[in-house]
Design a protein around this motif. Structure first.
Motif, PDB file in Angstrom:
ATOM      1  N   LEU A 496      24.835   8.100  18.407  1.00  0.00           N
ATOM      2  CA  LEU A 496      25.521   9.192  19.068  1.00  0.00           C
ATOM      3  C   LEU A 496      26.711   9.623  17.949  1.00  0.00           C
ATOM      4  O   LEU A 496      26.987  10.976  17.976  1.00  0.00           O
ATOM      5  CB  LEU A 496      26.473   8.374  20.143  1.00  0.00           C
ATOM      6  N   SER A 497      27.202   9.031  17.036  1.00  0.00           N
ATOM      7  CA  SER A 497      28.286   9.522  16.120  1.00  0.00           C
ATOM      8  C   SER A 497      27.330  10.305  15.146  1.00  0.00           C
ATOM      9  O   SER A 497      28.175  11.454  14.997  1.00  0.00           O
ATOM     10  CB  SER A 497      28.669   8.302  15.460  1.00  0.00           C
ATOM     11  N   ILE A 498      26.370  10.173  14.773  1.00  0.00           N
ATOM     12  CA  ILE A 498      25.532  10.924  13.984  1.00  0.00           C
ATOM     13  C   ILE A 498      25.278  12.290  14.476  1.00  0.00           C
ATOM     14  O   ILE A 498      25.298  13.397  13.875  1.00  0.00           O
ATOM     15  CB  ILE A 498      24.499  10.303  13.306  1.00  0.00           C
ATOM     16  N   MET A 534      26.094   8.912   5.656  1.00  0.00           N
ATOM     17  CA  MET A 534      27.307   9.378   4.919  1.00  0.00           C
ATOM     18  C   MET A 534      28.119   9.961   6.147  1.00  0.00           C
ATOM     19  O   MET A 534      29.316   9.727   6.245  1.00  0.00           O
ATOM     20  CB  MET A 534      26.966  10.742   3.944  1.00  0.00           C
ATOM     21  N   LEU A 535      27.468  10.763   7.151  1.00  0.00           N
ATOM     22  CA  LEU A 535      28.333  11.372   8.286  1.00  0.00           C
ATOM     23  C   LEU A 535      28.598  10.055   9.205  1.00  0.00           C
ATOM     24  O   LEU A 535      29.932  10.310   9.668  1.00  0.00           O
ATOM     25  CB  LEU A 535      27.446  12.189   9.138  1.00  0.00           C
ATOM     26  N   LEU A 536      27.852   9.086   9.238  1.00  0.00           N
ATOM     27  CA  LEU A 536      28.451   7.967  10.007  1.00  0.00           C
ATOM     28  C   LEU A 536      29.914   7.300   9.294  1.00  0.00           C
ATOM     29  O   LEU A 536      30.644   6.947  10.085  1.00  0.00           O
ATOM     30  CB  LEU A 536      27.225   6.904  10.059  1.00  0.00           C
ATOM     31  N   ASN A 537      29.700   7.223   8.111  1.00  0.00           N
ATOM     32  CA  ASN A 537      30.883   6.695   7.307  1.00  0.00           C
ATOM     33  C   ASN A 537      32.104   7.557   7.630  1.00  0.00           C
ATOM     34  O   ASN A 537      33.111   7.129   7.677  1.00  0.00           O
ATOM     35  CB  ASN A 537      30.719   6.632   5.713  1.00  0.00           C
ATOM     36  N   ILE A 538      32.012   8.806   7.389  1.00  0.00           N
ATOM     37  CA  ILE A 538      33.052   9.535   7.798  1.00  0.00           C
ATOM     38  C   ILE A 538      33.470   9.631   9.038  1.00  0.00           C
ATOM     39  O   ILE A 538      34.819   9.626   9.393  1.00  0.00           O
ATOM     40  CB  ILE A 538      32.550  11.322   7.551  1.00  0.00           C
ATOM     41  N   TYR A 539      32.751   9.230  10.115  1.00  0.00           N
ATOM     42  CA  TYR A 539      33.156   9.346  11.599  1.00  0.00           C
ATOM     43  C   TYR A 539      33.809   7.775  11.564  1.00  0.00           C
ATOM     44  O   TYR A 539      34.806   7.896  12.441  1.00  0.00           O
ATOM     45  CB  TYR A 539      31.783   9.148  12.446  1.00  0.00           C
ATOM     46  N   ARG A 540      33.413   6.928  11.172  1.00  0.00           N
ATOM     47  CA  ARG A 540      34.015   5.519  11.227  1.00  0.00           C
ATOM     48  C   ARG A 540      35.316   5.610  10.738  1.00  0.00           C
ATOM     49  O   ARG A 540      36.545   5.228  11.009  1.00  0.00           O
ATOM     50  CB  ARG A 540      33.371   4.382  10.577  1.00  0.00           C
ATOM     51  N   ALA A 541      35.449   6.206   9.521  1.00  0.00           N
ATOM     52  CA  ALA A 541      36.918   6.418   8.715  1.00  0.00           C
ATOM     53  C   ALA A 541      37.799   7.296   9.412  1.00  0.00           C
ATOM     54  O   ALA A 541      39.085   6.949   9.775  1.00  0.00           O
ATOM     55  CB  ALA A 541      36.587   7.070   7.437  1.00  0.00           C
ATOM     56  N   TYR A 542      37.300   8.299  10.101  1.00  0.00           N
ATOM     57  CA  TYR A 542      38.138   9.249  11.123  1.00  0.00           C
ATOM     58  C   TYR A 542      38.619   8.371  12.177  1.00  0.00           C
ATOM     59  O   TYR A 542      39.913   8.350  12.469  1.00  0.00           O
ATOM     60  CB  TYR A 542      37.340  10.500  11.522  1.00  0.00           C
TER      61      TYR A 542
END
Length: 680
Positions: A496-498, A534-542
């Motif tokens: 869902l995040s991706i 990478m997009l998942l990493n960005i969402y988690r960091a955000y």
């Protein structure tokens, strides 16, 4: 710039069709002040106002009408109010569709302001993942895609008495499907004795015979806008480099025209525009005796806060130069523009159903597009349009742009039509029918995704339970299928995040001025497993910093797009709950995520060949990793991608590294058949 009567690159031709039949009124002050009295005066100053009574009477008696009016006439904001005030809608809702999300929201805000209310009351809007309406809403502005989704649950559109299809000339894929849907709903309600459904098609193009004939010879109501005379100048000889010609033309104008007379340049895409902006700024540094230049790019991928800058008021002693794609043709009006420089080119996407390839290439614009661009020069005062093509080249252009429905992947459209109960898609009443092979390719894709299946003892296809669930998501069918698969793989939260981030404009800020710094900031998010992780990493960091805007600024992340992605994710999660999908998480186990993506995107796979080039598994087409991918400098053995685009090369965009065995497990028969056909 030399006068056309003197030797020079341009020839002059006066345009006589840029005039208005209604009395001209000054627009000054129309946006000043917030009092109801000022707004009332501004409404009465619009060119449409003298035709108010005639419009109401005509639409009241007609089942369908085509309203033609240029941008600035007031048709979009005023006609819905006229019909509501005159009770033509008979207390039911009026739907007003827009091709673009931004237009639906901003027009709703403007109309609510003019009516002395707030958005979400009498006036509301509904766009993908955002519904700002109430029980008492009577004017509902929405994207054409959202009305199409409503038609899945209510094919006869019983909530509405009037459907207004605005900006119909843009011929987006959803608008074209809506034409057929509302026409069928109108016909059904007439046959069954239900309350009449009125259809009002609003367009800025003068080529309306096609629209009129499609809607049973509907009468055409002409509304000419506030338009000043425009001098059109063509080059005398064809230009081999339109970008260079645009720069030469700009600086000739700049040296001769007084400050405050602004310029709009039409080019084709982001890279070209960014290059032009840099060149203009570099060349202008040595021009100390001329007005200072305020130069702004404008294209769809530009962050919203950057797009808004084109509306900045030109400073005293300065000249504003906007370098834009066709986004500036009809959707927005930029004040102060006196000169238009038109390259005559546009970047268009064309889908090839046999190869599954989206070709993104620069092509010649249509005459309709060129006339729209020309009109941008005469919104507030007499203007000049410099066309970087000859008059003969203009006459050789196609009259109209090829509708999107004839040049894109139809899988999403076909799924929606099937969900509405329209099983014979090939005979659907399209205004311009897509090629049969495009529809057949879409049907085959949906069969492979498990959304459709062949009925026993019949060639007819029907929607499967999986297909019904896929249709509930306002997404590309492949993304919908990945979400459904994620339940079984135990990684629904991560998928869902991706998918949410892939559903919005790019969250990575790649500023042309700070490309190196942005690249360094993004390094911490990159993954050797691919772009999806990478997009998942960005969402988690955000999420870990609670959406902190300073964090976004420091890491070159577009905060607005991340916030939108978060809202999208919330909506998708709610749909999952309604579909009774178990919400699960795989934690830090990213292999599970890539397996899920491999099964969902098995048709979009490529492997590394012995000569070091990537080949698609099904068509054996040579492809490359896009430079924006975090795998650009890598050579993984096998990948899946979400998009294939051809520019200078055929590029894979948004990739993940996968195991070939995962693909074969997902669809063994598919790969055996494709490999066999590739060999033969």
């Amino acid at each position: 710039m030399k006068d056309a009567d003197e030797p020079g690159p341009f020839v002059k031709r006066q345009k006589s069709n840029f005039s208005h039949s209604f009395p001209a009124h000054s627009s000054q002050g129309s946006s000043r002040g917030n009092t109801f009295d000022n707004l009332r005066k501004a409404k009465q100053a619009l060119p449409i106002f003298p035709a108010r009574r005639t419009l109401i009477n005509q639409i009241r008696r007609l089942a369908s009408a085509i309203v033609i009016g240029e941008t600035g006439s007031g048709k979009t904001t005023q006609i819905p109010q006229y019909l509501l005030e005159s009770e033509v809608n008979k207390s039911s809702m009026i739907a007003i569709t827009q091709p673009r999300r931004v237009a639906a929201i901003t027009v709703a805000q403007r109309v609510a302001q003019e009516m002395g209310s707030t958005v979400g009351g009498i006036v509301g809007y509904c766009v993908r993942f955002e519904d700002v309406t109430a029980v008492n809403t009577k004017l509902k502005f929405m994207t054409d895609g959202m009305l199409l989704r409503e038609a899945i649950l209510d094919p006869h559109l019983t909530r509405y008495s009037i459907v207004m299809l605005d900006e119909a000339h843009e011929r987006t894929i959803h608008t074209d499907v809506l034409f057929g849907v509302v026409k069928a709903a109108q016909r059904h309600r007439l046959k069954t004795g239900q309350p009449q459904l009125k259809i009002v098609v609003m367009s800025a193009t003068m080529d309306v015979d096609h629209f009129s004939k499609y809607f049973n010879n509907a009468p055409v109501l002409y509304l000419e806008g506030r338009q000043f005379p425009i001098q059109v100048m063509h080059v005398k000889e064809p230009q081999s480099d339109y970008l260079f010609a645009a720069l030469v033309t700009l600086f000739q104008i700049h040296k001769e025209a007084p400050a405050g007379e602004d310029v709009l340049i039409f080019l084709t895409g982001q890279e070209e525009i960014d290059s032009a902006v840099r060149s203009i700024l570099d060349l202008s540094r040595d021009l100390n005796d001329f007005p200072k230049l305020q130069v702004y790019p404008l294209y769809a991928a530009l962050p919203s806060h950057e797009q808004i800058k084109v509306f900045n008021k030109t400073l005293p002693g300065h000249r504003k130069v906007v370098v834009a794609t066709n986004i500036a043709e009809t959707s927005i009006t930029i004040h102060g523009i006196k000169y238009v420089i038109d390259s005559g080119m546009v970047k268009a996407k064309v889908y090839h159903p046999l190869s599954g390839l989206d070709l993104l290439k620069v092509v010649t614009a249509s005459r309709a597009q060129v006339l729209q661009r020309t009109g941008r020069a005469g919104r507030e005062a007499p203007g000049i349009c410099y066309r970087l093509f000859t008059e003969a080249q203009f006459k050789a252009m196609d009259v109209n742009t090829v509708p999107e429905i004839q040049r894109c992947n139809l899988a999403s459209v076909v799924l929606q039509l099937m969900a509405m109960g329209i099983s014979d898609v090939l005979s659907f009443d399209f205004m311009n029918k897509p090629a049969p092979e495009s529809i057949k390719a879409a049907l085959e894709e949906l069969v492979l995704l498990g959304a459709l299946e062949r009925q026993p003892d019949s060639e007819m296809l029907k929607l499967t339970p999986v297909g019904k669930k896929m249709a509930a998501f306002p997404l590309d069918p492949r993304f919908s299928k990945v979400i459904l698969l994620a339940k079984d793989f135990g990684c629904l939260e991560e998928i869902l995040s991706i998918v949410s981030i892939l559903s919005v404009d790019s969250v990575l800020l790649n500023s042309s001025k700070k490309r190196l710094q942005a690249g360094q900031a993004h390094e911490k998010f990159k993954s050797s497993e691919g772009d999806h992780i990478m997009l998942l990493n960005i969402y988690r960091a955000y999420k870990n910093v609670n959406g902190n805007r300073n964090w976004c600024y420091e890491n070159y992340i577009v905060a607005r797009n991340m916030n939108t992605a978060q809202q999208v994710r919330r909506q998708l999660r709610e749909i999952c709950v309604r579909q009774q999908l178990e919400i699960s998480s795989c934690g830090r186990e990213t292999t599970t995520i890539r397996r899920c993506l491999a099964v969902g995107f098995f048709m979009n796979a490529a492997e590394l060949s012995k000569d070091g080039e990537f080949m698609t598994l099904t068509t054996r087409r040579q492809v490359s990793i896009h430079p924006s991918s975090c795998l650009f400098q890598h050579k993984p053995a096998c990948v899946v991608y979400t998009e294939l685009v051809k520019t200078s090369k055929t590029y894979m965009r948004t990739l993940s590294v996968v195991d070939p065995d995962w693909l074969m497990e997902a669809a063994p028969a598919y790969f055996r058949r494709k490999r066999a056909s590739a060999i033969t």
